[in-house]
Design a protein around this motif. Structure first.
Motif, PDB file in Angstrom:
ATOM      1  N   ILE A 167       0.838  -1.198   0.000  1.00  0.00           N
ATOM      2  CA  ILE A 167       0.000   0.000   0.000  1.00  0.00           C
ATOM      3  C   ILE A 167       0.873   1.247   0.000  1.00  0.00           C
ATOM      4  O   ILE A 167       2.027   1.219   0.427  1.00  0.00           O
ATOM      5  CB  ILE A 167      -0.946   0.033   1.216  1.00  0.00           C
ATOM      6  N   ILE A 168       0.296   2.333  -0.509  1.00  0.00           N
ATOM      7  CA  ILE A 168       0.923   3.654  -0.395  1.00  0.00           C
ATOM      8  C   ILE A 168      -0.130   4.611   0.144  1.00  0.00           C
ATOM      9  O   ILE A 168      -1.321   4.485  -0.163  1.00  0.00           O
ATOM     10  CB  ILE A 168       1.488   4.171  -1.728  1.00  0.00           C
ATOM     11  N   SER A 169       0.323   5.551   0.960  1.00  0.00           N
ATOM     12  CA  SER A 169      -0.586   6.559   1.517  1.00  0.00           C
ATOM     13  C   SER A 169      -0.079   7.943   1.159  1.00  0.00           C
ATOM     14  O   SER A 169       1.121   8.218   1.199  1.00  0.00           O
ATOM     15  CB  SER A 169      -0.689   6.413   3.038  1.00  0.00           C
ATOM     16  N   GLY A 170      -1.026   8.818   0.773  1.00  0.00           N
ATOM     17  CA  GLY A 170      -0.689  10.213   0.490  1.00  0.00           C
ATOM     18  C   GLY A 170      -1.136  11.091   1.641  1.00  0.00           C
ATOM     19  O   GLY A 170      -2.220  10.890   2.207  1.00  0.00           O
ATOM     20  N   HIS A 171      -0.303  12.083   1.999  1.00  0.00           N
ATOM     21  CA  HIS A 171      -0.576  12.919   3.170  1.00  0.00           C
ATOM     22  C   HIS A 171      -0.638  14.393   2.780  1.00  0.00           C
ATOM     23  O   HIS A 171      -0.090  14.801   1.745  1.00  0.00           O
ATOM     24  CB  HIS A 171       0.488  12.685   4.239  1.00  0.00           C
ATOM     25  N   ALA A 172      -1.309  15.169   3.617  1.00  0.00           N
ATOM     26  CA  ALA A 172      -1.563  16.577   3.306  1.00  0.00           C
ATOM     27  C   ALA A 172      -0.291  17.392   3.132  1.00  0.00           C
ATOM     28  O   ALA A 172      -0.291  18.428   2.458  1.00  0.00           O
ATOM     29  CB  ALA A 172      -2.444  17.196   4.390  1.00  0.00           C
ATOM     30  N   ASP A 173       0.815  16.962   3.739  1.00  0.00           N
ATOM     31  CA  ASP A 173       2.081  17.691   3.583  1.00  0.00           C
ATOM     32  C   ASP A 173       2.842  17.280   2.326  1.00  0.00           C
ATOM     33  O   ASP A 173       3.984  17.709   2.125  1.00  0.00           O
ATOM     34  CB  ASP A 173       2.957  17.505   4.816  1.00  0.00           C
TER      35      ASP A 173
END
Length: 571
Positions: A167-173
């Motif tokens: 999995i990969i997660s994208g973050h607000a920063d």
């Protein structure tokens, strides 16, 4: 990959009524849409509305207007739906297998902050992201949650690789973090992978790279280690808006980005090792695309919008019709759907190594599939839906395929016989022989159960015109050889592979038994106990057809029958 509009599932409203999330069931039969009013609508594979149910708040006292459904996903068995909500909870609904089944909440996972996105990649494991920056795992079997990793920034997107084991997660920063449940031997690193220039709301994990888009109107392709491979810059295009969502095809070879009134399609070109942009799909008054969902067989794409509309698109590279019986749709370079036009049944032929599939052929009385890739051979049985992909070096297409046996495909190439069992991804066995007639080869694979024998796979074939070899395919060793004093033109093992019958005229075992039927000039000869070949029952006959084994007997003037008990005699 080309997108062709099929139909509208939900008509857009004249005001903001956001489609918050959508999901296709892994079995390709159900499609779910959640609207701004927190109701889940269920459609069949043709886009017809079949069922619906309302979601619930974490606490009834807060009222039905107190939360938003941010994301949802089907379970791998397609009987449950996980709903991630802004009121700090995940509900898992059991929706059943049939339309109209009662909808029951079977799991609840209360969180410390809002659930922003979720995936359901494995049987009991739901992966989800929170506003507080954590990526967590919910186990539906134990009803417990645990943290996989934590960051300091809001999770805005989640995506998995093709196998669902990473999995990969994208973050607000702008950071993108990678995690593997199983790296499948790739050796790729985990942890922070890259930092994008803006929040990666549009995030997809393709077969060969990670694609990211956001409010800067750029689509960037990153390598497996986070280096920039390509940039598609639309910042100077006044008609383009920010990218709000992205989705990869099931094969990972295509990625679609949604923005305002537009879908942009990117296709992986393996020969050049780059992404190519196809002609964008532009639809006036579609408004901002808020959700995308790709059908698991790759044939359909759905787009949900800010104004509550849901549009259904057909996805394919090319489509052909075979003998007015089958529709062959290439939905990706490595994935093909073969549909029976009369029954509507479908088989998805896919290279699990991601190799490009060349032309698919339908052979063996239109029952079996065959296709080459650069390094493998794909075979399939349309009747049983058993598929195989085995390693195969290039042979210039000179192989000869025989499909007389329903459990195994026989392939002759340059004096070598290879056997592929349908549903197995390894070659069952290979032997050298110059005799390509399938009547001079007999393969038996677990056709009749025997006490104490679990895996019974035997092969009998000709070494030369007067010598038979018998091989145990399960054990991978020779059982022995049999020499005869005259030319052998037919042979067959019985269903248990314990007895061998061969002669110079064709005959058959009686199905479901070890009874042998033959004929001389005026008599029908039956061996009820083949272990005693000297005991034969003879009946005078005048017919030329055997009703037991359905063989044409008119040509038989004499018979020579030899039977050998494999395993009880030294060969």
């Amino acid at each position: 990959m080309q997108l062709k509009y099929i139909k509208t599932l939900l008509t857009s409203r004249e005001f903001a009524a956001k489609v918050t999330c959508m999901a296709w069931a892994p079995n390709n039969i159900k499609f779910a849409v959640c609207t701004v009013d927190r109701v889940v609508l269920l459609y069949d594979e043709h886009g017809e509305s079949r069922d619906k149910f309302s979601t619930k708040p974490v606490d009834a006292k807060y009222g039905k207007q107190s939360y938003v459904v941010n994301d949802m996903a089907f379970s791998p068995d397609s009987t449950k739906i996980a709903i991630g909500q802004s009121d700090n909870i995940i509900f898992v609904y059991r929706i059943g297998e049939d339309w109209g089944d009662k909808k029951v909440i079977c799991n609840k996972f209360i969180q410390t902050s809002a659930v922003t996105c979720l995936l359901w990649p494995a049987e009991n494991a739901i992966v989800y992201g929170l506003v507080e920056g954590k990526i967590r795992l919910a186990n539906t079997q134990t009803n417990k949650s645990s943290t996989i990793y934590a960051t300091e920034s809001w999770v805005v997107s989640l995506a998995s690789n093709v196998s669902g084991k990473g999995i990969i997660s994208g973050h607000a920063d702008g950071t993108v973090v990678r995690y593997f449940f199983d790296d499948e031997g790739s050796g790729e690193s985990q942890g922070k992978l890259l930092t994008h220039l803006c929040p990666p709301y549009a995030l997809a994990w393709g077969a060969n790279s990670i694609m990211v888009g956001g409010c800067d109107k750029k689509v960037v392709a990153y390598s497996r280690e986070g280096h920039i491979l390509q940039t598609f810059d639309y910042s100077r295009d006044r008609t383009e808006k920010e990218f709000t969502v992205a989705v990869a095809s099931p094969s990972g070879e295509s990625v679609v980005f949604g923005s305002f009134d537009r879908l942009r399609v990117f296709n992986w070109a393996p020969r050049r090792g780059m992404w190519d942009e196809a002609k964008p799909k532009e639809i006036s008054n579609l408004y901002t695309i808020t959700s995308l969902a790709w059908k698991k067989d790759g044939s359909r794409l759905c787009a949900g919008t800010l104004c509550g509309g849901v549009e259904l698109f057909d996805c394919c590279l090319r489509r052909t019709i075979y003998k007015n019986k089958y529709e062959v749709t290439y939905v990706g370079l490595s994935q093909v759907i073969v549909k029976n036009l009369s029954t509507g049944t479908r088989v998805v032929l896919k290279s699990y190594y991601g190799y490009e599939i060349e032309e698919v052929k339908i052979m063996g009385k239109d029952r079996y599939l065959m296709a080459h890739t650069s390094d493998t051979l794909l075979l399939g049985d349309l009747l049983t839906n058993k598929l195989s992909e085995v390693p195969w070096t290039g042979s210039g297409g000179n192989e000869k395929f025989f499909f007389e046996n329903e459990t195994v495909c026989m392939i002759f190439n340059a004096g070598e016989l290879s056997l592929v069992e349908y549903s197995s991804n390894e070659i069952l066995g290979s032997v050298r022989t110059e005799f390509m007639n399938p009547h001079l080869i007999s393969v038996r694979l677990n056709e009749r159960k025997q006490k104490g024998v679990e895996d019974n796979k035997k092969l009998a074939y000709l070494i030369d015109i007067k010598t038979i070899a018998i091989v145990d395919l399960a054990g991978g060793y020779n059982l022995g050889t049999i020499s005869h004093d005259s030319k052998i033109d037919w042979l067959e093992l019985n269903e248990t592979g314990c007895k061998l019958l061969f002669r110079d005229k064709k005959l058959r075992w009686v199905p479901g038994s070890d009874v042998v039927v033959s004929q001389n000039r005026g008599n029908l000869c039956i061996w009820y106990s083949i272990d005693s070949p000297e005991t034969v029952t003879m009946f005078p006959i005048k017919v030329s057809f055997c009703f037991l084994c359905k063989c044409d007997l008119s040509m038989w003037k004499s018979s020579l029958i030899i039977t050998i008990l494999l395993g009880t005699k030294v060969l």
